[in-house]
Motif scaffolding. Structure first.
Motif, PDB file in Angstrom:
ATOM      1  N   THR A  44       0.889  -1.397  -0.023  1.00  0.00           N
ATOM      2  CA  THR A  44       0.052  -0.085   0.154  1.00  0.00           C
ATOM      3  C   THR A  44       0.660   1.149  -0.114  1.00  0.00           C
ATOM      4  O   THR A  44       1.920   1.356   0.471  1.00  0.00           O
ATOM      5  N   ARG A  45       0.210   2.425  -0.469  1.00  0.00           N
ATOM      6  CA  ARG A  45       1.050   3.545  -0.704  1.00  0.00           C
ATOM      7  C   ARG A  45       1.585   4.061   0.731  1.00  0.00           C
ATOM      8  O   ARG A  45       0.733   4.077   1.656  1.00  0.00           O
ATOM      9  N   ARG A  46       2.673   4.528   0.796  1.00  0.00           N
ATOM     10  CA  ARG A  46       3.147   5.132   1.998  1.00  0.00           C
ATOM     11  C   ARG A  46       2.914   6.518   1.996  1.00  0.00           C
ATOM     12  O   ARG A  46       3.445   7.420   1.011  1.00  0.00           O
ATOM     13  N   GLU A  47       2.185   7.384   3.162  1.00  0.00           N
ATOM     14  CA  GLU A  47       2.067   8.710   2.888  1.00  0.00           C
ATOM     15  C   GLU A  47       3.426   9.555   3.327  1.00  0.00           C
ATOM     16  O   GLU A  47       3.997   9.055   4.325  1.00  0.00           O
ATOM     17  N   GLY A  48       3.619  10.635   2.712  1.00  0.00           N
ATOM     18  CA  GLY A  48       4.756  11.552   3.294  1.00  0.00           C
ATOM     19  C   GLY A  48       6.167  11.125   2.592  1.00  0.00           C
ATOM     20  O   GLY A  48       7.162  11.542   2.815  1.00  0.00           O
ATOM     21  N   TYR A  49       5.998  10.063   1.334  1.00  0.00           N
ATOM     22  CA  TYR A  49       7.353   9.918   0.576  1.00  0.00           C
ATOM     23  C   TYR A  49       7.606  10.900  -0.212  1.00  0.00           C
ATOM     24  O   TYR A  49       6.886  11.720  -0.929  1.00  0.00           O
ATOM     25  N   ASP A  50       8.877  11.411   0.167  1.00  0.00           N
ATOM     26  CA  ASP A  50       9.378  12.885  -0.812  1.00  0.00           C
ATOM     27  C   ASP A  50      10.871  12.743  -1.133  1.00  0.00           C
ATOM     28  O   ASP A  50      11.561  13.735  -0.856  1.00  0.00           O
ATOM     29  N   TRP A  51      11.466  11.621  -1.243  1.00  0.00           N
ATOM     30  CA  TRP A  51      12.712  11.155  -1.756  1.00  0.00           C
ATOM     31  C   TRP A  51      13.055  10.584  -2.949  1.00  0.00           C
ATOM     32  O   TRP A  51      14.247   9.790  -2.927  1.00  0.00           O
ATOM     33  N   ALA A  52      12.077  10.764  -3.856  1.00  0.00           N
ATOM     34  CA  ALA A  52      12.388   9.883  -5.059  1.00  0.00           C
ATOM     35  C   ALA A  52      13.632  10.119  -5.782  1.00  0.00           C
ATOM     36  O   ALA A  52      13.851  11.533  -5.753  1.00  0.00           O
TER      37      ALA A  52
END
Length: 561
Positions: free
Chosen positions: A242-250
């Motif tokens: 499931t999608r993780r909320e707050g991911y910001d480092w792709a």
């Protein structure tokens, strides 16, 4: 709406002022080698059906569940332990790596590490971690997690994580200067390590995960920093992330910043390729793996598309156990090399997405050297080699020597759907020259047991990696050594020397010599280069391949009605 950004070429990491000339040379070394291994313009980027049709929706729509049919069961979900493509399809979504290898340019760029420094002697790699990265449990990712991850791989976990352990050969320790600075130390030069830090095998997991029993990690007890988290895993059946909320480092090779678009991905094991294709056409699945040629019309006829990308690394090979007859006879191994018609394997069983093997490295691998002259199909020559070696044709067509028939068993597991058909055709080709090739299909666990005990004649496999050091992993007597051979003064020195060579041209020459020597000794019988062949429905976009041709879903999305 999750922000989008135009695709950018990954920049080489920006080093700190303390970086020396060798650090720059080493970064350039990896970039130069990886550029040689990039897929050509005919390889699909994995952008999805919109890329071919021109009808690209401008605004990705977040939400929805992607239903993905796997061709085989995952080994587990621990990124550091698994090695099969279907396993990595799941595991890669859970964890990130220190660096990223851009799938289009082949350059090594930043991911969890913003930059890095490399010592003159290639024994110290200092990574400067980006700020603000957290694991799925909310804890911050720090240099202690890097240390714990690598210590675990180099320690007890190594026995169950052979690929990861091979990347850390000569590992001494990881020094932690502060929470954002980790220096990985080796006892000898390690030219391949920077690229290795981009692989899923050296993905960074939490310090707590490093202490978990390896078997429990495979079943899902892992904490990573990836764009998805594991919801469930059922052995031999599938997994849900499931999608993780707050991911910001792709990484910069990704199409957008921020959270993944999909709410979730359901991975289901469906071994029959026709059932997978039919499920895609009837809207039971949104994407399917291992699309075979006979399935393409059904996929495309339903408005879908087949995405392909060639795999770098060791192509599918038959690796002989040289301690058991008849494969202890080098003439038998030489005959095998020229008895196989690789083009017929591709034309008859596979598709245009695949290529006949022309070396013990796939042609998309940095450092590949064309060895076609050693692999040209010549059944007459194979017969002459066997005649000269005393293997005489019997009344049933199978050769014998000293009363023993020329029977060879190949041990394989169908992690790639087309494997059985490929091996059956290869058996027909070998029978034409008097060799009886018998197929022994095992589960992944059974094949591992056979490998550990040496209970096989030929071991069928492939290994994907966008670096020529994969040869050392598979053919050095100090590493996996599936041939079970003794140390020698030819292959081993070449593989060891390339590991310490910082000059790109010199390293490439050593790797070319190693490829020739491996084939000249018959230590591998290459068959074909694997290509990922993924079917997607027409409303699915943004399913991409990484540099090792493994799937990424951070950019994937489904058109919402």
């Amino acid at each position: 709406m999750v922000p989008t950004r135009p695709r950018r070429t990954n920049a080489t990491a920006v080093n700190t002022p303390a970086v020396n000339a060798t650090a720059v040379i080493t970064t350039a070394l990896v970039a130069a080698l990886t550029l040689a291994g990039c897929a050509g313009p005919d390889a699909a980027s994995g952008a999805g059906p919109d890329a071919a049709s021109g009808g690209v929706p401008t605004d990705p729509t977040p939400g929805g569940t992607l239903r993905f049919a796997l061709g085989a069961a995952p080994q587990g979900v621990d990124p550091q332990q698994v090695g099969t493509n279907v396993s990595i399809y799941v595991a890669r979504q859970l964890a990130d790596s220190l660096t990223d290898q851009d799938p289009e340019t082949g350059e090594i760029g930043p991911w969890l590490a913003e930059s890095w420094d490399v010592s003159d002697d290639l024994t110290r790699f200092t990574f400067h971690l980006r700020d603000g990265v957290t694991f799925s449990d909310g804890s911050p990712l720090t240099a202690d997690d890097v240390r714990a991850s690598f210590d675990a791989v180099a320690g007890d976990l190594g026995a169950t994580a052979p690929l990861a352990a091979s990347y850390l050969a000569g590992y001494t320790k990881t020094e932690v200067s502060d929470e954002h600075t980790a220096t990985v130390v080796f006892d000898e030069a390690n030219a391949q390590f920077l690229q290795a830090t981009s692989t899923v095998s050296l993905a960074i997991l939490s310090e707590e995960t490093a202490a978990v029993d390896p078997a429990e990690r495979l079943q899902g007890d892992v904490v990573g920093s990836g764009p998805f988290v594991l919801d469930s895993y059922t052995q031999d059946q599938g997994a849900v992330v499931t999608r993780r909320e707050g991911y910001d480092w792709a990484p910069e090779s990704s199409e957008h910043d921020g959270d993944a678009y999909l709410d979730s991905i359901e991975f289901t094991v469906v071994p029959e390729s026709g059932v997978r294709a039919g499920g895609l056409a009837s809207d039971q699945f949104d994407a399917v793996g291992d699309v075979l040629p006979q399935d393409v019309p059904q996929v495309e006829g339903s408005g879908g598309e087949v995405l392909t990308r060639a795999n770098p690394g060791v192509p599918f090979v038959l690796q002989p156990n040289v301690t058991r007859p008849p494969l202890d006879d080098p003439d038998v191994r030489r005959a095998l090399l020229v008895a196989v018609d690789r083009q017929e394997l591709v034309d008859t069983v596979l598709s245009d997405a695949f290529e006949p093997a022309t070396s013990v490295l796939a042609s998309t691998t940095p450092g590949y050297a064309d060895q076609s002259d050693l692999l040209a199909s010549d059944p007459d020559e194979a017969g002459r080699i066997l005649d000269d070696a005393g293997w005489k044709q019997g009344p049933d067509g199978i050769r014998t020597k000293d009363g023993e028939p020329l029977e060879i068993e190949v041990t394989y597991t169908p992690v790639f759907t087309g494997s059985g058909a490929v091996l059956e055709l290869a058996a027909q080709q070998l029978r034409a020259v008097g060799i009886d090739l018998r197929l022994r299909q095992l589960t992944a666990a059974e094949q591992t047991t056979a490998q550990e005990s040496g209970d096989y004649d030929l071991y069928y496999y492939n290994v994907t990696r966008a670096d020529a050091d994969i040869l050392r992993t598979q053919f050095s007597t100090a590493q996996r050594n599936l041939s079970l051979r003794e140390p020698d003064d030819a292959v081993d020195p070449l593989l060891d020397e390339q590991l310490g060579e910082a000059d790109p041209a010199a390293r490439e020459a050593l790797v070319a010599d190693a490829q020739h020597e491996i084939l000249d000794q018959g230590l591998a019988i290459p068959l074909f280069e694997l290509a990922q062949s993924i079917g997607v429905r027409g409303d699915v976009h943004g399913v991409t391949f990484d540099a090792s041709s493994r799937l990424l879903f951070h950019d994937a999305w489904i058109e919402q009605e």
